[in-house]
Design a protein around this motif. Structure first.
Motif, PDB file in Angstrom:
ATOM      1  N   TRP A   1      27.428  20.101  28.701  1.00  0.00           N
ATOM      2  CA  TRP A   1      26.005  20.354  28.491  1.00  0.00           C
ATOM      3  C   TRP A   1      25.667  20.408  27.002  1.00  0.00           C
ATOM      4  O   TRP A   1      24.604  19.956  26.582  1.00  0.00           O
ATOM      5  CB  TRP A   1      25.577  21.648  29.183  1.00  0.00           C
ATOM      6  CG  TRP A   1      25.207  21.409  30.605  1.00  0.00           C
ATOM      7  CD1 TRP A   1      25.909  21.781  31.701  1.00  0.00           C
ATOM      8  CD2 TRP A   1      24.063  20.704  31.081  1.00  0.00           C
ATOM      9  NE1 TRP A   1      25.283  21.366  32.832  1.00  0.00           N
ATOM     10  CE2 TRP A   1      24.135  20.695  32.482  1.00  0.00           C
ATOM     11  CE3 TRP A   1      22.991  20.069  30.467  1.00  0.00           C
ATOM     12  CZ2 TRP A   1      23.170  20.084  33.267  1.00  0.00           C
ATOM     13  CZ3 TRP A   1      22.031  19.459  31.253  1.00  0.00           C
ATOM     14  CH2 TRP A   1      22.130  19.478  32.635  1.00  0.00           C
ATOM     15  N   GLY A   2      26.553  20.981  26.213  1.00  0.00           N
ATOM     16  CA  GLY A   2      26.332  20.997  24.763  1.00  0.00           C
ATOM     17  C   GLY A   2      26.245  19.587  24.203  1.00  0.00           C
ATOM     18  O   GLY A   2      25.388  19.285  23.369  1.00  0.00           O
ATOM     19  N   PHE A   3      27.110  18.726  24.678  1.00  0.00           N
ATOM     20  CA  PHE A   3      27.101  17.332  24.237  1.00  0.00           C
ATOM     21  C   PHE A   3      25.815  16.637  24.675  1.00  0.00           C
ATOM     22  O   PHE A   3      25.196  15.910  23.895  1.00  0.00           O
ATOM     23  CB  PHE A   3      28.333  16.630  24.813  1.00  0.00           C
ATOM     24  CG  PHE A   3      28.660  15.334  24.158  1.00  0.00           C
ATOM     25  CD1 PHE A   3      29.167  15.298  22.874  1.00  0.00           C
ATOM     26  CD2 PHE A   3      28.463  14.134  24.825  1.00  0.00           C
ATOM     27  CE1 PHE A   3      29.476  14.100  22.261  1.00  0.00           C
ATOM     28  CE2 PHE A   3      28.760  12.942  24.224  1.00  0.00           C
ATOM     29  CZ  PHE A   3      29.267  12.916  22.940  1.00  0.00           C
ATOM     30  N   VAL A   4      25.378  16.879  25.910  1.00  0.00           N
ATOM     31  CA  VAL A   4      24.135  16.283  26.412  1.00  0.00           C
ATOM     32  C   VAL A   4      22.941  16.779  25.602  1.00  0.00           C
ATOM     33  O   VAL A   4      22.064  15.987  25.218  1.00  0.00           O
ATOM     34  CB  VAL A   4      23.952  16.597  27.917  1.00  0.00           C
ATOM     35  CG1 VAL A   4      22.553  16.264  28.384  1.00  0.00           C
ATOM     36  CG2 VAL A   4      24.979  15.839  28.741  1.00  0.00           C
ATOM     37  N   LEU A   5      22.880  18.076  25.317  1.00  0.00           N
ATOM     38  CA  LEU A   5      21.772  18.617  24.536  1.00  0.00           C
ATOM     39  C   LEU A   5      21.759  18.066  23.117  1.00  0.00           C
ATOM     40  O   LEU A   5      20.698  17.784  22.557  1.00  0.00           O
ATOM     41  CB  LEU A   5      21.841  20.148  24.516  1.00  0.00           C
ATOM     42  CG  LEU A   5      21.505  20.832  25.836  1.00  0.00           C
ATOM     43  CD1 LEU A   5      21.745  22.334  25.736  1.00  0.00           C
ATOM     44  CD2 LEU A   5      20.079  20.542  26.254  1.00  0.00           C
TER      45      LEU A   5
END
Length: 181
Positions: free
Chosen positions: A21-25
């Motif tokens: 999720w951090g990468f997606v954000l």
């Protein structure tokens, strides 16, 4: 060893989820920044094109007035021309400051804005104003491309993105297979 791995697997799955999720954000933020910057660059280009257009209209009007008697000429037209140019330049300065603050890159050289402001005192300088404005448009496009399309930072970002996603999917696949077994 398998017992230790099975105990730690319940911590790895949430950790991978959070990292994913951090990468997606991060990518979403980068994409929105690129989109917002493109929008502001387009608005700057539109202002410069409007500046060129208004300048050309004024020069055509002045050339027609040369055929009219000198007593009929309106002296306020020169001030209107300067005000029109300055309004466009003020808008460009504001957008330039915003782009600098948002991206840490100079899309518009403030020295060129100052040159146009000085040249706008006399409408006969319209060719030089047009040339500087066209150079500014080209500079905006080049800076945008360097920042978001062809710059070394962007190339490294794309390589790291591919490596990151590949690692994420491989690890996720291994964990899914391990939990099914």
């Amino acid at each position: 060893m398998l017992a230790a791995l099975s105990e730690n697997i319940k911590f790895i799955t949430p950790l991978l989820t959070v990292l994913g999720w951090g990468f997606v954000l991060y990518n979403t933020n980068r994409s929105s920044k690129r989109s917002e910057t493109r929008s502001q660059c387009d608005k700057c280009i539109d202002k410069l094109e409007k500046l060129i257009s208004d300048s050309n209209k004024y020069v055509k009007k002045k050339n027609k007035e040369k055929e009219v008697k000198v007593e009929d000429l309106n002296k306020n037209d020169d001030y209107d021309y300067q005000d029109t140019i300055r309004l466009h330049l003020m808008s460009l300065e504001q957008r330039s400051k915003y782009l600098k603050k948002r991206t840490a890159n100079n899309f518009i050289c403030l020295d060129e804005i100052a040159k146009i402001r000085n040249l706008s005192v006399n409408y006969t300088n319209y060719e030089e104003i047009e040339e500087i404005a066209l150079d500014m448009i080209e500079n905006i496009e080049e800076t945008y491309n360097e920042c978001f399309l062809y710059g070394i930072r962007n190339i490294l970002h794309n390589v790291l993105k591919v490596i990151g996603w590949t690692c994420f999917w491989v690890i996720s696949g291994v964990l899914v297979i391990y939990t099914l077994v």
